[in-house]
Motif scaffolding. Sequence first.
Motif, PDB file in Angstrom:
ATOM      1  N   VAL A 134      48.431 -13.561  -8.880  1.00 17.07           N
ATOM      2  CA  VAL A 134      48.768 -12.182  -8.501  1.00 17.07           C
ATOM      3  C   VAL A 134      50.120 -12.077  -7.799  1.00 17.07           C
ATOM      4  CG1 VAL A 134      47.629 -12.281  -6.243  1.00 17.07           C
ATOM      5  CG2 VAL A 134      47.782 -10.099  -7.458  1.00 17.07           C
ATOM      6  N   LEU A 135      50.615 -13.176  -7.259  1.00 14.33           N
ATOM      7  CA  LEU A 135      51.901 -13.125  -6.563  1.00 14.33           C
ATOM      8  C   LEU A 135      53.043 -12.787  -7.519  1.00 14.33           C
ATOM      9  CD1 LEU A 135      52.805 -13.558  -3.635  1.00 14.33           C
ATOM     10  CD2 LEU A 135      53.415 -15.902  -4.240  1.00 14.33           C
ATOM     11  N   ILE A 136      52.933 -13.212  -8.764  1.00 10.79           N
ATOM     12  CA  ILE A 136      54.021 -12.984  -9.725  1.00 10.79           C
ATOM     13  C   ILE A 136      54.179 -11.498 -10.052  1.00 10.79           C
ATOM     14  CG2 ILE A 136      54.780 -13.494 -12.092  1.00 10.79           C
ATOM     15  CD1 ILE A 136      53.393 -16.325 -11.541  1.00 10.79           C
ATOM     16  N   PRO A 137      53.128 -10.758 -10.457  1.00  9.15           N
ATOM     17  CA  PRO A 137      53.317  -9.313 -10.637  1.00  9.15           C
ATOM     18  C   PRO A 137      53.661  -8.589  -9.340  1.00  9.15           C
ATOM     19  CG  PRO A 137      51.009  -9.926 -10.946  1.00  9.15           C
ATOM     20  CD  PRO A 137      51.789 -11.193 -10.920  1.00  9.15           C
ATOM     21  N   SER A 138      53.226  -9.115  -8.206  1.00 12.67           N
ATOM     22  CA  SER A 138      53.575  -8.483  -6.929  1.00 12.67           C
ATOM     23  C   SER A 138      55.074  -8.572  -6.672  1.00 12.67           C
ATOM     24  CB  SER A 138      52.806  -9.148  -5.784  1.00 12.67           C
ATOM     25  OG  SER A 138      51.407  -8.964  -5.920  1.00 12.67           O
ATOM     26  N   ILE A 139      55.655  -9.738  -6.923  1.00 13.14           N
ATOM     27  CA  ILE A 139      57.100  -9.905  -6.751  1.00 13.14           C
ATOM     28  C   ILE A 139      57.859  -9.017  -7.728  1.00 13.14           C
ATOM     29  CG2 ILE A 139      59.026 -11.515  -6.965  1.00 13.14           C
ATOM     30  CD1 ILE A 139      57.129 -13.736  -6.023  1.00 13.14           C
ATOM     31  N   MET A 140      57.415  -8.984  -8.968  1.00 13.87           N
ATOM     32  CA  MET A 140      58.091  -8.150  -9.965  1.00 13.87           C
ATOM     33  C   MET A 140      58.008  -6.677  -9.579  1.00 13.87           C
ATOM     34  SD  MET A 140      59.460 -10.252 -12.026  1.00 13.87           S
ATOM     35  CE  MET A 140      59.993  -9.118 -13.312  1.00 13.87           C
ATOM     36  N   ALA A 141      56.874  -6.238  -9.077  1.00 16.02           N
ATOM     37  CA  ALA A 141      56.740  -4.848  -8.639  1.00 16.02           C
ATOM     38  C   ALA A 141      57.693  -4.544  -7.487  1.00 16.02           C
ATOM     39  CB  ALA A 141      55.300  -4.567  -8.228  1.00 16.02           C
ATOM     40  N   ALA A 142      57.835  -5.491  -6.573  1.00 11.92           N
ATOM     41  CA  ALA A 142      58.758  -5.305  -5.450  1.00 11.92           C
ATOM     42  C   ALA A 142      60.190  -5.115  -5.942  1.00 11.92           C
ATOM     43  CB  ALA A 142      58.674  -6.502  -4.505  1.00 11.92           C
TER      44      ALA A 142
END
Length: 287
Positions: free
Chosen positions: A169-177
Motif C-alpha cells: 500500500v505504500l507505493i500507491p500512497s506515495i504516487m497519490a502524494a
Amino acid sequence: MKRHSDSTVTPLQHVSDTLTALIKVAIQSRPAGRIKSKKQEKPLIIMGNGPSFRDTIDNHLDILCQNDTLAVNFAANSPEFFQIKPRYYTLADPLFFEDSDAENMIALYDNLNKVDWQMTLIIPVKAPVKVKNPNITVERFNMVGVDGARWLKHILFDSRMAMPRPRNVLIPSIMAAIWLGYKEIYLVGADHSWMKSISVDNYNHVVSIQTHFYKDSNKELGRKRDLFANVKLHEVAHSYYTAFKAYHTILDYITPKGVKIYNATPESFIDAFERRDLSYLRTSNND
C-alpha cells in the motif's frame, strides 16, 4: 539498444515489459478522474504500519499532528488515529473491499465512519465505496503496475493510468502524494524488514511473521498464515524484489519533478530514498 538501468532485466525482457505495459493499461485501466494537484504548503508524512511507528508516535506525535499525514490499512483501529486526524487514507488490498465479518474489518469501517474532520479516502478505481461519511471524499487510482520503457512509464504515471508495481500500500500512497502536488514527502513506519522475519520450517513451509505497530487479532494472524501455506520461498523473495525495485522506479520518476522523498524510518530496508530524521520537521518549523 541502450541497456535497461536495472541490471537484472535483459534488453529482451525490457521490450517485453514495455509491450506488456501497453496491453495491461488497455485492458485493466479506467479513467480515474483527476486528483486536484496544487501547491502544498506543508510536507506530507506517509504513515506505514511497521513496528517502528510505535516509537514515532511516542516521540514525534506533535510533528504528526502539525503536518499533513496519510494513513493506511488498519491504522484507523488504533487510538492514535483520532489524535493525529490524518488528511488522507489509502486502502489498496482487495481484502478491504470484500464483504467480511472479520472483527478488525468491521472496526475499520466503523472508525472511518466516525471521522469528524475533512479526510480524503484514496482507493482503486474499481473498488466499491464502503464508507458513508460526509466528511470523507474519495479519490481514485488505477492499481495497475507496469515496467518497461522509462518514457512510457512516466506518461502512464502522469496520467494516473498506471504506477510502479504496487507490491504494498505504500507505493500507491506515495504516487497519490505526488499527484496531489506534494514536493516534500516523509516515510515513517516503513520498516520493510520482512527478510528478518522469514524462515522455512522442517516441513518446508515458509514462515513469515510481519508485525505492525498495532496488535493484529488472532484471526488476522491466522489469515496471514493461510496466505503463506502454499507459497514457495523464491516466490516470496521475488515479491520483495518487486517492492524494493518499485521505490527506485519512483525515485527515477520524481527526480526531474523536484519532489523529495525522505525515509524517516529507523533501520528501514528501503534503500531508494535519502534518510532524514523526522525531528527535522520540528526544527524547521521553529526557524
